[in-house]
Enzyme design. Structure first.
Site, mmCIF file in Angstrom:
data_model
loop_
_atom_site.group_PDB
_atom_site.id
_atom_site.type_symbol
_atom_site.label_atom_id
_atom_site.label_comp_id
_atom_site.label_asym_id
_atom_site.label_seq_id
_atom_site.Cartn_x
_atom_site.Cartn_y
_atom_site.Cartn_z
ATOM 1 N N HIS A 261 -5.421 -5.252 -6.216
ATOM 2 C CA HIS A 261 -4.291 -5.439 -5.300
ATOM 3 C C HIS A 261 -3.619 -6.778 -5.587
ATOM 4 C CE1 HIS A 261 -7.619 -7.397 -3.225
ATOM 5 N NE2 HIS A 261 -6.809 -7.946 -2.343
ATOM 6 N N HIS B 167 -3.076 -9.621 -3.910
ATOM 7 C CA HIS B 167 -3.406 -10.931 -3.334
ATOM 8 C C HIS B 167 -3.732 -11.963 -4.422
ATOM 9 C CE1 HIS B 167 -4.444 -9.280 0.929
ATOM 10 N NE2 HIS B 167 -3.161 -9.577 0.792
ATOM 11 N N ASP C 74 -5.853 -14.280 -4.604
ATOM 12 C CA ASP C 74 -7.248 -14.510 -4.972
ATOM 13 C C ASP C 74 -7.831 -13.341 -5.781
ATOM 14 O OD1 ASP C 74 -7.278 -12.845 -2.734
ATOM 15 O OD2 ASP C 74 -9.196 -13.621 -2.010
ATOM 16 N N HIS C 75 -6.953 -12.468 -6.254
ATOM 17 C CA HIS C 75 -7.355 -11.407 -7.191
ATOM 18 C C HIS C 75 -6.478 -11.393 -8.445
ATOM 19 C CE1 HIS C 75 -10.215 -9.272 -4.460
ATOM 20 N NE2 HIS C 75 -9.596 -10.092 -3.629
ATOM 21 N N HIS D 17 -6.418 -2.568 3.462
ATOM 22 C CA HIS D 17 -6.385 -4.029 3.307
ATOM 23 C C HIS D 17 -4.967 -4.445 2.907
ATOM 24 C CE1 HIS D 17 -7.753 -8.041 2.211
ATOM 25 N NE2 HIS D 17 -7.243 -7.884 1.002
ATOM 26 N N ASP E 89 -10.954 -5.379 -2.293
ATOM 27 C CA ASP E 89 -11.134 -5.755 -0.889
ATOM 28 C C ASP E 89 -11.076 -4.538 0.028
ATOM 29 O OD1 ASP E 89 -11.363 -8.329 -1.742
ATOM 30 O OD2 ASP E 89 -9.505 -9.056 -0.844
ATOM 31 N N HIS F 202 -15.623 -9.527 -2.852
ATOM 32 C CA HIS F 202 -16.237 -10.611 -2.072
ATOM 33 C C HIS F 202 -17.558 -10.075 -1.504
ATOM 34 C CE1 HIS F 202 -12.314 -12.790 -1.586
ATOM 35 N NE2 HIS F 202 -11.823 -11.562 -1.570
HETATM 36 ZN ZN LIG Z 1 -7.194 -9.228 -0.631
#
Ligand SMILES: [Zn+2]
Length: 285
Positions: free
Chosen positions: A118, A120, A122-123, A176, A195, A233
């Site tokens: 996805h 985001h 942090d990915h 998400h 996520d 995570h």
């Molecule tokens: Zn995410």
């Protein structure tokens, strides 16, 4: 080579994160205990990290795919995929470039593909730097084509994409985010859930509804029980499996009377509403 190999760099930072996950959230800890809480796992973590490096050989899986976990940022996990037969290398959800570059340089490997679950940061934070350095192609959801940095190949529900001879099935799993996808490597019995599904949890609902997340999770758990789950995570010692999550993850046990009683949820509530309440309870810790 007839095994899938998971190698995890020996960083003790995983242990606090596992501790935080279980010990900092009393309600879900309680639920987890109720639902066969694997405390032995926590004791095992210390022993394994005492050894400095963890290596787990999965037998009975016919595949030449190696999967290496690379901790990134504070509590993100990227995965380096290596097809032993062809030398093809990919990475799933590189939140930053440096840990991936370090891992590749240690093994003198190039990078061909970047897979994003996805959009985001942090990915995807490492996408552009890795793409510039290695010329890797970025793969992601068609729905995220304007949000994933450097995206080259767009995929949608039902698409099959080939990673060096490994069939990769794309599952759209909104909840998400609206464009979230999971990558299922059927021949290796592995799914990268980003996520959407975590070990004993699920992602926060930023862009989707509880009904969407419920449907997405049901889609994932329809895969064979032995499928290994690689999440973005909240990783535990070894990859979880669909079978284990079905037994222990409260977000997959939304029809369980014990959970409903614990959270004072009326019997007649639908499973998506139960999921919403468990999610809210977790958000508030
Ligand atoms: Zn995410």
């Amino acid at each position: 080579m007839d095994s899938v190999t998971l190698q995890m760099r020996g960083q003790p930072s995983l242990l606090p994160s596992v501790r935080k996950h279980w010990l900092g959230k009393p309600l879900l800890y309680g639920i987890g205990t109720l639902l066969v809480m694997p405390l032995r796992t926590l004791q095992g973590v210390g022993r394994v990290f005492g050894a400095g490096r963890f290596l787990c050989n999965m037998t009975g899986v016919s595949s030449s795919l190696q999967i290496e976990l690379v901790p990134c940022l504070r509590d993100n996990y990227a995965y380096i995929l290596h097809d032993v037969d062809t030398g093809t290398v990919g990475v799933v959800d590189p939140s930053e470039a440096m840990p991936i570059i370090d891992a590749l340089e240690k093994r003198n490997q190039n990078l061909t593909y970047i897979l994003n679950t996805h959009h985001h940061y942090d990915h995807t934070g490492g996408n552009l730097e890795l793409k510039a350095k290695y010329g890797a192609k970025v793969i992601g959801s068609e729905k995220d084509k304007d949000r994933i940095p450097g995206i080259d190949i767009v995929l949608k529900e039902g698409d099959t994409w080939m990673f060096a001879g490994h069939q990769v099935f794309v599952l759209e799993t909104p909840g998400h985010t609206s464009g979230h996808v999971c990558y299922y490597f059927a021949g290796s019995g592995a799914i990268f859930t980003g996520d959407t599904l975590f070990s004993l949890s699920c992602g926060k609902l930023f862009e989707g509804t509880p009904q969407q997340m419920y449907t997405s999770l049901q889609k994932i758990v329809a895969l064979p029980d032995e499928t290994k789950v690689y999440c973005g995570h909240e990783y535990t010692l070894v990859p979880s499996t669909i079978g284990r999550e079905k037994q222990c993850n409260p977000f997959l046990r939304t029809c369980n009377p014990e959970i409903k009683r614990t959270l004072s949820i009326p019997d007649h509530f639908g499973e998506d509403r139960v999921l919403e309440i468990i999610r809210r309870a977790k958000d508030n810790f």
